[in-house]
Design an enzyme around this catalytic site. Structure first.
Site, PDB file in Angstrom:
ATOM      1  N   CYS A   1     -66.907  40.259  29.239  1.00 46.06           N
ATOM      2  CA  CYS A   1     -67.953  41.279  29.410  1.00 46.06           C
ATOM      3  C   CYS A   1     -68.471  41.315  30.847  1.00 46.06           C
ATOM      4  O   CYS A   1     -68.736  42.385  31.387  1.00 46.06           O
ATOM      5  CB  CYS A   1     -69.161  40.995  28.509  1.00 46.06           C
ATOM      6  SG  CYS A   1     -68.766  40.389  26.877  1.00 46.06           S
ATOM      7  N   ASP A   2     -68.660  40.145  31.467  1.00 48.89           N
ATOM      8  CA  ASP A   2     -69.428  40.087  32.717  1.00 48.89           C
ATOM      9  C   ASP A   2     -68.639  39.656  33.949  1.00 48.89           C
ATOM     10  O   ASP A   2     -69.166  39.724  35.066  1.00 48.89           O
ATOM     11  CB  ASP A   2     -70.618  39.120  32.541  1.00 48.89           C
ATOM     12  CG  ASP A   2     -71.541  39.576  31.415  1.00 48.89           C
ATOM     13  OD1 ASP A   2     -71.684  40.800  31.258  1.00 48.89           O
ATOM     14  OD2 ASP A   2     -72.096  38.726  30.710  1.00 48.89           O
TER      15      ASP A   2
ATOM     16  N   CYS B   1     -70.028  35.362  28.126  1.00 50.45           N
ATOM     17  CA  CYS B   1     -68.854  36.194  27.885  1.00 50.45           C
ATOM     18  C   CYS B   1     -68.216  36.625  29.203  1.00 50.45           C
ATOM     19  O   CYS B   1     -68.737  37.505  29.893  1.00 50.45           O
ATOM     20  CB  CYS B   1     -69.260  37.420  27.060  1.00 50.45           C
ATOM     21  SG  CYS B   1     -67.915  38.583  26.815  1.00 50.45           S
TER      22      CYS B   1
END
Ligand code: NAP
Length: 306
Positions: A134-135, A131
Site C-alpha cells: 500500500c505505502d 503494508c
C-alpha cells in the site's frame, strides 16, 4: 434461519463459501470491508500451487470470490458486532440486525501486531506503515526501516527495494525466522542491510517519521537511525474479540479447533489465520475452509436427523 454464516471473506472464508454453496447450503459470508483479508497486502503470492509465475494477491482473491459466487455464495458487506453462541442457538448480530444460523464458520483472520512504542500511533499513516504494497511507493529514493525477522518482514523488505534507496532490516535476534529462500534473496539484495540483535525504542518525528531510536539488546547501546519510513511486520493478532469468553482460545488468543475445524462450541467452526496452528499460508487457509464447510454440512445434516 440461515444454514451457515461465514464471518470473513479471505481465502479461508471464500473457500468455505465455495464448498458450502456446492453442497447447496443456504450460506452467506459477512465481510466488514471488501473481500480479501491479509493477502490483499501482498504484492505477489508465489507459493500458492497452480500459479507457476505467481499471482497478485488482488487477482487471486478476485478469482476466489468469482468462483464462490458462481456457485451461489452470497457475500454481504456487514460488520459483526456481537455473537450469541451455544450448542442450541447461534445468533450473529450485525450492524444491520441479528441473524440466526444453524452453523457458523469463523474466518475473520488476524490484524498486524503493533510494536507498542512511543511515536508508533502518532505517526501511523505519516511514515509508520503495516503494508508495503500500500505505502512503499511513497518512499521512492528514501531510506526506510523494516522491523521483524519473519517471512513477512523479509518478503516486504525485498519488495521495498523497488522504491527505497536503502532498506534497514531490524531484527531482535541474530537469526531470521523467515524461510531460507527469502533469506537468500534478501542477502543478495544490495539495498538491504541487516541490523541484528536490535529493538526499536521510539519512532522520532512530529508530522512525519524522521528516524527510529534503536537499542542493541546484547550491548545495551542506543542509537538513532535516520529514516523516513518504518514498516512494522512483527506477526499478527487474531481477530477474536467477538469470541473471547465464548469458546476456547490458546495462549496467543487463537481459536482452538479439532481436526474437523470444530471449536469448543458444537456447530461453530474456524478456518484460516484465526485458528491455533503452526503454519499460516493461503494454501493452508483454503484447505481449512474446505474442511470447515464439510464439517458444517455434516453438523447440519445431523440436526435434521434429531
Ligand atoms: P512471524 O512469523 O510471527 O514473525 C514475526 C517476527 O517479528 C519474528 O521474527 C519475531 O521475532 C518478530 N517480533 C515479534 N514481536 C516483536 C516485537 N515486539 N519486537 C520486535 N520484533 C518482534 O510473523 P510473519 O512474518 O508476519 O508471518 C506470519 C505467518 O505468515 C507465518 O506463518 C509465515 O510463515 C506466514 N507468511 C508466509 C509467507 C510466504 O510463505 N511467502 C509470507 C508472509 C507470511 P522472533 O523471530 O525473535 O520471534
Amino acid at each position: 434461519m440461515k444454514d451457515l454464516i461465514i464471518i470473513g471473506a479471505g481465502p479461508a472464508g471464500l473457500t468455505a463459501g465455495l464448498y458450502a454453496a456446492r453442497a447447496r447450503l443456504e450460506a452467506v459470508a459477512f465481510e466488514r470491508l471488501a473481500p480479501g483479508g491479509q493477502v490483499l497486502n501482498t504484492d505477489r503470492v508465489e507459493n500458492y500451487p497452480g500459479f507457476p509465475e505467481g499471482i497478485t494477491g488482488f487477482e487471486l482473491i478476485d478469482r476466489m470470490k468469482r468462483q464462490a459466487e458462481n456457485f451461489g455464495l452470497l457475500i454481504e458487506s456487514r460488520e459483526v458486532v456481537e455473537l450469541e453462541l451455544s450448542p442450541e442457538k447461534k445468533v450473529v448480530v450485525t450492524d444491520q440486525g441479528p441473524e440466526e444460523t444453524k452453523a457458523l464458520i469463523l474466518a475473520c483472520g488476524a490484524v498486524p501486531r503493533k510494536l507498542g512504542i512511543e511515536g508508533e500511533s502518532l505517526l501511523t499513516g505519516k511514515g509508520v506503515s503495516y503494508c508495503a504494497t500500500c505505502d512503499g511507493f511513497f518512499f521512492r529514493d528514501q531510506e526506510v526501516a523494516v522491523i521483524g525477522g519473519g517471512d513477512t518482514a523479509v518478503e516486504e523488505a525485498i519488495f521495498l527495494t523497488r522504491f527505497a534507496s536503502k532498506v534497514h532490516l531490524i531484527h531482535r535476534r541474530d537469526r531470521l525466522r523467515a524461510v531460507r529462500l527469502l533469506e537468500e534473496r534478501a542477502r543478495a539484495e544490495e539495498k538491504i542491510s541487516f541490523i541484528w540483535d536490535t529493538v526499536p525504542l521510539k519512532i522520532e518525528g512530529r508530522n512525519g517519521v524522521e528516524g527510529v531510536r534503536l537499542k542493541n539488546v546484547k550491548t545495551g547501546e542506543e542509537s538513532l537511525l535516520p529514516v523516513s519510513g518504518v514498516f512494522v511486520f512483527i506477526g499478527y493478532t487474531p481477530t477474536t474479540d467477538l469470541v473471547k469468553g465464548l469458546l476456547e482460545l490458546d495462549q496467543g488468543g487463537f481459536v482452538v479447533t479439532d481436526e474437523g475445524m470444530e471449536t469448543s462450541v458444537p456447530g461453530v467452526f474456524a478456518a484460516g489465520d484465526i485458528r491455533s496452528k503452526a503454519l499460516r499460508q493461503v494454501s493452508t487457509a483454503v484447505g481449512e475452509g474446505a474442511a470447515a464447510a464439510f464439517s458444517a454440512e455434516k453438523y447440519i445434516e445431523n440436526l435434521k436427523g434429531r
